[in-house]
Write a protein that holds these residues in place. Sequence first.
Motif, PDB file in Angstrom:
ATOM      1  N   THR A   2       0.832  -1.201   0.000  1.00 48.59           N
ATOM      2  CA  THR A   2       0.000   0.000   0.000  1.00 48.59           C
ATOM      3  C   THR A   2       0.865   1.250   0.000  1.00 48.59           C
ATOM      4  OG1 THR A   2      -1.707  -1.196   1.204  1.00 48.59           O
ATOM      5  CG2 THR A   2      -1.844   1.199   1.221  1.00 48.59           C
ATOM      6  N   TYR A   3       1.944   1.225   0.778  1.00 48.86           N
ATOM      7  CA  TYR A   3       2.850   2.372   0.818  1.00 48.86           C
ATOM      8  C   TYR A   3       3.405   2.672  -0.566  1.00 48.86           C
ATOM      9  CZ  TYR A   3       7.115   5.016   1.379  1.00 48.86           C
ATOM     10  OH  TYR A   3       8.099   5.946   1.234  1.00 48.86           O
ATOM     11  N   ALA A   5       2.237   1.802  -3.486  1.00 55.67           N
ATOM     12  CA  ALA A   5       1.179   2.245  -4.388  1.00 55.67           C
ATOM     13  C   ALA A   5       0.857   3.718  -4.151  1.00 55.67           C
ATOM     14  CB  ALA A   5      -0.068   1.385  -4.197  1.00 55.67           C
ATOM     15  N   CYS A   6       0.725   4.104  -2.902  1.00 60.10           N
ATOM     16  CA  CYS A   6       0.427   5.512  -2.575  1.00 60.10           C
ATOM     17  C   CYS A   6       1.592   6.423  -2.948  1.00 60.10           C
ATOM     18  CB  CYS A   6       0.094   5.655  -1.096  1.00 60.10           C
ATOM     19  SG  CYS A   6      -1.469   4.912  -0.632  1.00 60.10           S
ATOM     20  N   ALA A   7       2.819   5.991  -2.644  1.00 59.88           N
ATOM     21  CA  ALA A   7       3.993   6.803  -2.967  1.00 59.88           C
ATOM     22  C   ALA A   7       4.132   6.985  -4.473  1.00 59.88           C
ATOM     23  CB  ALA A   7       5.253   6.167  -2.388  1.00 59.88           C
ATOM     24  N   LEU A   9       1.677   6.867  -6.708  1.00 60.12           N
ATOM     25  CA  LEU A   9       0.587   7.730  -7.145  1.00 60.12           C
ATOM     26  C   LEU A   9       0.880   9.194  -6.816  1.00 60.12           C
ATOM     27  CD1 LEU A   9      -2.260   7.944  -8.353  1.00 60.12           C
ATOM     28  CD2 LEU A   9      -3.148   7.635  -6.052  1.00 60.12           C
ATOM     29  N   VAL A  10       1.290   9.467  -5.599  1.00 59.92           N
ATOM     30  CA  VAL A  10       1.583  10.845  -5.196  1.00 59.92           C
ATOM     31  C   VAL A  10       2.763  11.395  -5.997  1.00 59.92           C
ATOM     32  CG1 VAL A  10       2.412  12.274  -3.276  1.00 59.92           C
ATOM     33  CG2 VAL A  10       0.583  10.626  -2.902  1.00 59.92           C
TER      34      VAL A  10
END
Length: 81
Positions: A2-3, A5-7, A9-10
């Motif tokens: 999840t980290y 994926a979020c990193a 995306l951001v």
Amino acid sequence: MTYFACATLVSGLLLASNGIMTAAALWNAVPLLLPYGLGIVVGSSLYRFASEDTFRRIAYGVIALAALISLPLWDGWLGRG
């Protein structure tokens, strides 16, 4: 996972908003999507088998290797200078 994926995306949104992420840059990144995804999947699946000490040793090793590779000493040899 999840980290990452979020990193990702951001980071992508920030790069796009600053005009750094162009169509040409995206096409250059496409071949790296599969190895990047495979690395994350394999790493996350192996994570549960490693003890905290093993994980820490590997993490410190990766950090040390990155520090050594980024030394200016190698600039001429790697064509960065």
